[in-house]
Design an enzyme around this catalytic site. Structure first.
Site, mmCIF file in Angstrom:
data_model
loop_
_atom_site.group_PDB
_atom_site.id
_atom_site.type_symbol
_atom_site.label_atom_id
_atom_site.label_comp_id
_atom_site.label_asym_id
_atom_site.label_seq_id
_atom_site.Cartn_x
_atom_site.Cartn_y
_atom_site.Cartn_z
ATOM 1 N N TYR A 144 -2.330 5.065 2.266
ATOM 2 C CA TYR A 144 -1.478 4.510 1.281
ATOM 3 C C TYR A 144 -0.604 5.349 0.500
ATOM 4 O O TYR A 144 -0.023 5.863 0.323
ATOM 5 C CB TYR A 144 -1.666 2.659 0.257
ATOM 6 C CG TYR A 144 -1.181 2.144 1.443
ATOM 7 C CD1 TYR A 144 -2.133 1.568 2.365
ATOM 8 C CD2 TYR A 144 -0.779 1.027 0.599
ATOM 9 C CE1 TYR A 144 -1.783 0.392 2.839
ATOM 10 C CE2 TYR A 144 -0.319 -0.391 1.278
ATOM 11 C CZ TYR A 144 -0.831 -0.433 2.476
ATOM 12 O OH TYR A 144 -0.412 -1.657 2.746
ATOM 13 N N LYS A 199 -14.434 1.138 9.292
ATOM 14 C CA LYS A 199 -14.481 1.218 10.639
ATOM 15 C C LYS A 199 -15.065 2.466 10.651
ATOM 16 O O LYS A 199 -14.354 3.839 10.967
ATOM 17 C CB LYS A 199 -12.520 1.301 10.741
ATOM 18 C CG LYS A 199 -12.624 1.884 12.753
ATOM 19 C CD LYS A 199 -12.766 0.403 13.597
ATOM 20 C CE LYS A 199 -12.866 0.911 14.777
ATOM 21 N NZ LYS A 199 -12.896 -0.964 15.408
ATOM 22 N N ASP A 231 -12.782 -4.597 13.243
ATOM 23 C CA ASP A 231 -12.136 -5.022 13.787
ATOM 24 C C ASP A 231 -12.855 -6.511 13.841
ATOM 25 O O ASP A 231 -12.556 -7.774 14.685
ATOM 26 C CB ASP A 231 -12.283 -4.784 15.587
ATOM 27 C CG ASP A 231 -12.778 -4.085 16.018
ATOM 28 O OD1 ASP A 231 -14.209 -3.708 14.870
ATOM 29 O OD2 ASP A 231 -13.560 -3.960 17.037
ATOM 30 N N ASP A 255 -5.168 -4.581 3.116
ATOM 31 C CA ASP A 255 -3.155 -5.644 3.338
ATOM 32 C C ASP A 255 -3.733 -6.423 4.473
ATOM 33 O O ASP A 255 -3.389 -7.697 4.419
ATOM 34 C CB ASP A 255 -2.728 -4.634 4.120
ATOM 35 C CG ASP A 255 -0.944 -5.284 3.664
ATOM 36 O OD1 ASP A 255 -1.055 -5.523 3.105
ATOM 37 O OD2 ASP A 255 -0.673 -4.415 4.604
ATOM 38 N N ASP A 259 -3.472 -10.666 4.473
ATOM 39 C CA ASP A 259 -2.429 -11.791 5.134
ATOM 40 C C ASP A 259 -3.407 -12.892 6.297
ATOM 41 O O ASP A 259 -2.914 -13.919 6.638
ATOM 42 C CB ASP A 259 -1.160 -10.496 5.719
ATOM 43 C CG ASP A 259 -0.295 -10.577 5.336
ATOM 44 O OD1 ASP A 259 -0.359 -10.929 4.080
ATOM 45 O OD2 ASP A 259 1.223 -10.209 5.810
HETATM 46 C C1 IPM Z 1 0.572 -6.742 -0.358
HETATM 47 C C2 IPM Z 1 2.308 -6.004 0.562
HETATM 48 C C3 IPM Z 1 2.282 -4.164 0.070
HETATM 49 C C4 IPM Z 1 1.057 -3.630 -0.134
HETATM 50 C C5 IPM Z 1 3.595 -4.140 0.552
HETATM 51 C C6 IPM Z 1 5.386 -4.685 0.222
HETATM 52 C C7 IPM Z 1 3.854 -2.591 0.228
HETATM 53 O O1 IPM Z 1 2.026 -5.864 1.577
HETATM 54 O O2 IPM Z 1 0.888 -6.281 -1.373
HETATM 55 O O3 IPM Z 1 0.102 -6.582 0.050
HETATM 56 O O4 IPM Z 1 1.094 -3.098 1.620
HETATM 57 O O5 IPM Z 1 0.092 -4.020 -0.084
HETATM 58 MG MG MG Z 2 0.498 -6.861 2.399
#
Ligand code: IPM
Ligand code: MG
Length: 374
Positions: A144, A199, A231, A255, A259
């Site tokens: 990042y 990884k 993975d 990240d 999710d």
């Molecule tokens: C998160 C979001 C951010 C990230 C984006 C919006 C830059 O997805 O906070 O998880 O990738 O860190």
């Molecule tokens: Mg995110």
């Protein structure tokens, strides 16, 4: 008795950010009033709304406001108006800028399942019932924050760097959290565990990560350590999510995994997060986005923002009892069957964003007559 004041920056941002932070503010004001504390809440611009007003996603004034505060509560950033991948300025840059400038290296994303919402998970209830994990994601290093380069239309370069010091400090955060959690599974205490995800079979950064994590782990003999390749981790999270305690991982993997885990818990609208600097300073935000499709309609779920405010009380202001009282109020409102549209059953009437905030305030007020404030 009035206590010393706390400065809190509120950055509502875009879309539903405005609506959900308004409810979190209601809760913070109630807590302050109840405990005779002074919270000084100041608003700043961030994301698309800041671009509209100043041309920048993260204006200097906003950064200065955050720096002058004890903690930051953020709503969401992102707007379809600024979605062009070719654009030089994008709302999301504000988040990366805040993380870097405020040195928010430790991102904490707790995922718990509220019992009455188990049905909302895409997985079977018996798999998800006992989910109680926390992702500790490194937030200011790795790919990042490398040296990205788009070379015309034929080639692009991203770089990933991790230093031992960066890995060490996030590893300490993960082990300290694991050591202090006292997690129970089906009513029984379970030993603390850190699962480090990397990884290491492919990436040099991951090999450094693994070696560093192993060395730090020796300082925490009471916490078990396991390694998983990323993975495999995505698979185990779906097959046995309740086995995880603290998941420690790098910026990019964190990240993605966060999710995945958030969807296991049934609703994104319920999950808070904290991004911590060294010491107590932190930025708190719901993990959901700005949801432009439902913005301005008063139907968004404010609970993730309210639970983010609870994390703010806990981690930045040292108000653990108050944080727990807010979390208990949210649980009580859900137990009583109140639902915003995102978590309501198809035949169930949903409450509005503002009503949900009021319900939490009511539950907090009823429940805390005996509470000892910090
Ligand atoms: C998160 C979001 C951010 C990230 C984006 C919006 C830059 O997805 O906070 O998880 O990738 O860190
Ligand atoms: Mg995110």
């Amino acid at each position: 008795m009035s206590k010393s004041g706390h400065q809190i920056a509120i950055l509502p941002g875009d879309g539903i950010g405005l609506e959900v932070t308004a409810e979190a503010e209601k809760v913070l004001r109630t807590v302050a009033e109840h405990c005779g504390d002074q919270f000084n809440l100041k608003h700043g611009l961030v994301g698309g709304v800041a671009m509209d007003a100043t041309g920048k996603a993260l204006p200097e004034a906003t950064l200065a406001l955050c720096r002058a505060s004890d903690a930051v509560l953020l709503g969401a950033v992102g707007s379809p108006k600024y979605d062009d991948p070719r654009a030089a300025v994008r709302p999301e840059q504000a988040l990366l800028g805040l993380r870097k400038e405020l040195r928010l290296f430790a991102n904490l994303r707790p995922v718990r399942l509220h019992p009455s919402l188990a049905e909302a998970s895409p997985l079977r209830t018996e798999l998800v019932r006992d989910i109680d994990l926390i992702i500790v994601r490194e937030l200011t290093g790795g790919i990042y924050f490398g040296a990205p380069r788009l070379e015309g239309s034929e080639r692009a370069v991203d770089t990933m760097v991790y230093t031992r010091a960066e890995v060490q400090r996030i590893t300490h955060v993960a082990f300290r959290i694991a050591g202090g959690r006292q997690r129970t599974l089906r009513g029984r205490p379970v030993p603390a565990k850190v699962t480090s995800v990397d990884k290491a079979n492919v990436l040099a950064c991951s090999r450094l990560w693994r070696l560093t994590v192993e060395a730090v782990a020796e300082e925490y003999p009471d916490v078990e350590l396991e390694h998983l390749l990323v993975d495999a981790a995505t698979m185990h999270l779906i097959k046995r999510p309740a086995d995880f305690d603290v998941i420690l991982t790098s910026n990019m993997f964190g990240d993605i995994l966060s999710d995945e885990t958030s969807v296991l818990a049934g609703s994104m609208g319920l999950l808070p997060s904290a991004s911590m600097a060294k010491g107590r300073f932190g930025l708190y935000e719901p993990i959901h986005g700005s949801a432009p499709d439902i913005a301005g309609r008063g139907i968004a779920n404010p609970l993730a923002a309210i639970l983010s405010a609870a994390m703010l009380l806990r981690h930045s202001l040292g108000m653990e009892a108050e944080a727990q009282a807010v979390e208990a109020a949210v649980a009580a409102v859900l137990d009583a069957g109140h639902r915003t549209a995102d978590i309501a059953a198809p035949d169930q009437p949903a409450v509005t964003t503002a009503r949900m905030g009021d319900l939490v305030v009511e539950a907090f007020t009823q429940d805390t007559t005996q509470m000892r404030c910090r």
